[in-house]
Design an enzyme around this catalytic site. Structure first.
Site, PDB file in Angstrom:
ATOM      1  N   GLY A 143      93.814  53.227  53.400  1.00 38.77           N
ATOM      2  CA  GLY A 143      92.538  53.517  54.025  1.00 38.77           C
ATOM      3  C   GLY A 143      92.707  54.032  55.434  1.00 38.77           C
ATOM      4  O   GLY A 143      93.819  54.175  55.952  1.00 38.77           O
TER       5      GLY A 143
ATOM      6  N   THR B 131      92.715  76.459  55.857  1.00 36.95           N
ATOM      7  CA  THR B 131      92.412  77.718  56.527  1.00 36.95           C
ATOM      8  C   THR B 131      93.167  77.826  57.849  1.00 36.95           C
ATOM      9  O   THR B 131      93.275  78.910  58.432  1.00 36.95           O
ATOM     10  CB  THR B 131      90.894  77.861  56.780  1.00 36.95           C
ATOM     11  OG1 THR B 131      90.606  79.173  57.250  1.00 36.95           O
ATOM     12  CG2 THR B 131      90.394  76.839  57.792  1.00 36.95           C
TER      13      THR B 131
ATOM     14  N   VAL C 184      96.257  56.475  52.467  1.00 33.73           N
ATOM     15  CA  VAL C 184      97.195  55.368  52.272  1.00 33.73           C
ATOM     16  C   VAL C 184      96.688  54.158  53.057  1.00 33.73           C
ATOM     17  O   VAL C 184      96.580  54.228  54.285  1.00 33.73           O
ATOM     18  CB  VAL C 184      98.610  55.746  52.746  1.00 33.73           C
ATOM     19  CG1 VAL C 184      99.605  54.643  52.384  1.00 33.73           C
ATOM     20  CG2 VAL C 184      99.050  57.076  52.147  1.00 33.73           C
TER      21      VAL C 184
ATOM     22  N   HIS D   4      96.221  62.119  56.001  1.00 33.25           N
ATOM     23  CA  HIS D   4      97.336  61.335  55.479  1.00 33.25           C
ATOM     24  C   HIS D   4      97.167  59.852  55.793  1.00 33.25           C
ATOM     25  O   HIS D   4      97.670  59.000  55.052  1.00 33.25           O
ATOM     26  CB  HIS D   4      98.663  61.853  56.042  1.00 33.25           C
ATOM     27  CG  HIS D   4      99.142  63.095  55.364  1.00 33.25           C
ATOM     28  ND1 HIS D   4     100.457  63.291  54.993  1.00 33.25           N
ATOM     29  CD2 HIS D   4      98.478  64.217  54.967  1.00 33.25           C
ATOM     30  CE1 HIS D   4     100.583  64.477  54.410  1.00 33.25           C
ATOM     31  NE2 HIS D   4      99.392  65.056  54.399  1.00 33.25           N
TER      32      HIS D   4
END
Length: 351
Positions: free
Chosen positions: A92, A210, A90, A86
């Site tokens: 970088g 996973t 945004v 995340h």
């Protein structure tokens, strides 16, 4: 009889042809993934061993802190991986997701459930004691994500470092840039392309699901008003009981991988054809022809995906790297150095 024999021969030729085509597709996908791992991207501003002289113990400090946190809560691993993801999507990879503020990235809808901030704080405090004003918060996220994968049973990789921390953090940018759990393959591909990542990177990095968990709000669209026909019926029944229509989401969470939820393996891809993907944006990777073959390969050839995952993480961690003139080494990951100085200045000093 001749016609029957001729028909059988034709059917046999068709089957052989289909088998040959499938084999070619498998070979192409495996070769693409091997080439990706054999030729990692050239990174202009980050290098492996960046802190060899200025903070030689940085990686052991980070890995020990992650291991301690993981022993207390296995959810630390997916939390830290998600924080890095995340962050990079945004502004970088610049630690902008860590900044506090009324309209910072933390306040964006997709970031409400982010976790692992306290682990980053622990790491930063240890690093400031060992190597003051040296290691960026952005690099901490990159190291911690790698170490989280290792703690959960995945393979390691070399992490290039040398990132600087950014000054800007805006919720509106996070809302616009982060992929949504209802995205189609085309929308996912476009979201990754917008930050310089390929469709193969997208497919490979999706395997991080996973491990980790999700909330009812991310799967309600697959349950109501009608159940998604691609969802395993038994799983759908369980999810409906956990997430009643119109009921508050609360704190109810479900494992993204119902099969091996705490192990970093390729079981995620095996869940797709069985209708056991929680998110629509995961299930579409199997349903869409453009990604179905690669998903199949990842489910059968775990080591190839495992290696490719590390390579794609290195690629992702190079998004929009800030230079020393564009960023800083934050002393506190939650605030810029200017904000920290202003808060510490005595009243009436004008700072």
């Amino acid at each position: 009889m001749r016609n029957n024999r001729s028909s059988k021969k034709q059917i046999g030729h068709v089957c052989d042809t289909m088998s040959w085509v499938s084999s070619v597709w498998i070979a192409v996908i495996v070769m693409a993934q091997l080439l990706q791992s054999a030729a990692p991207p050239v990174l202009a501003q980050v290098v492996v061993g960046y802190y060899a002289e200025t903070c030689p113990d940085v990686e052991s400090i980070v890995s020990n802190a992650v291991a301690n946190a993981y022993q207390q809560d296995a959810g630390t691993a997916p939390g830290l991986i998600r924080l890095h993801f995340h962050d990079c999507f945004v502004q970088g990879c610049d630690g902008s997701v860590l900044l506090d503020g009324p309209n910072s990235e933390k306040t964006a809808g997709p970031n409400f459930s982010l976790r692992g901030f306290e682990v980053v704080d622990t790491i930063k405090q240890a690093l400031e004691a060992a190597c003051p004003a040296t290691v960026s918060c952005a690099d901490i996220l990159a190291y911690a994500a790698r170490d989280s994968v290792v703690q959960a049973g995945g393979s390691t990789w070399d992490v290039p470092a040398g990132r600087y921390d950014g000054f800007i953090s805006m919720a509106s940018e996070a809302n616009a840039a982060l992929p949504d759990p209802t995205f189609t393959v085309d929308e996912l591909t476009n979201a990754f392309a917008a930050v310089g990542l390929s469709q193969l990177d997208m497919l490979t990095l999706s395997g991080a699901h996973t491990i980790g968990r999700t909330h009812c709000s991310s799967i309600l669209n697959r349950l109501y008003p009608t159940v998604d026909p691609d969802l395993d019926p038994t799983l759908a029944t369980q999810l409906i009981s956990l997430c009643p229509d119109g009921a508050p989401d609360g704190t109810t969470v479900m494992n993204l991988d119902p099969t091996t939820p705490f192990t970093f393996d390729n079981e995620y891809y095996s869940n797709l054809p069985n209708g056991k993907a929680m998110l629509q944006s995961d299930q579409v990777l199997w349903n869409d022809f453009s990604t179905q073959f690669a998903s199949t390969i990842n489910s059968f050839v775990g080591p190839v995906w495992d290696t490719s995952f590390g390579d794609s993480m290195v690629t992702m961690s190079s998004i929009n790297i800030k230079s020393s003139t564009e960023g800083e080494i934050r002393l506190n990951c939650h605030v810029t150095n200017a904000q920290a100085a202003a808060a510490a200045a005595p009243a009436g000093t004008g700072q």
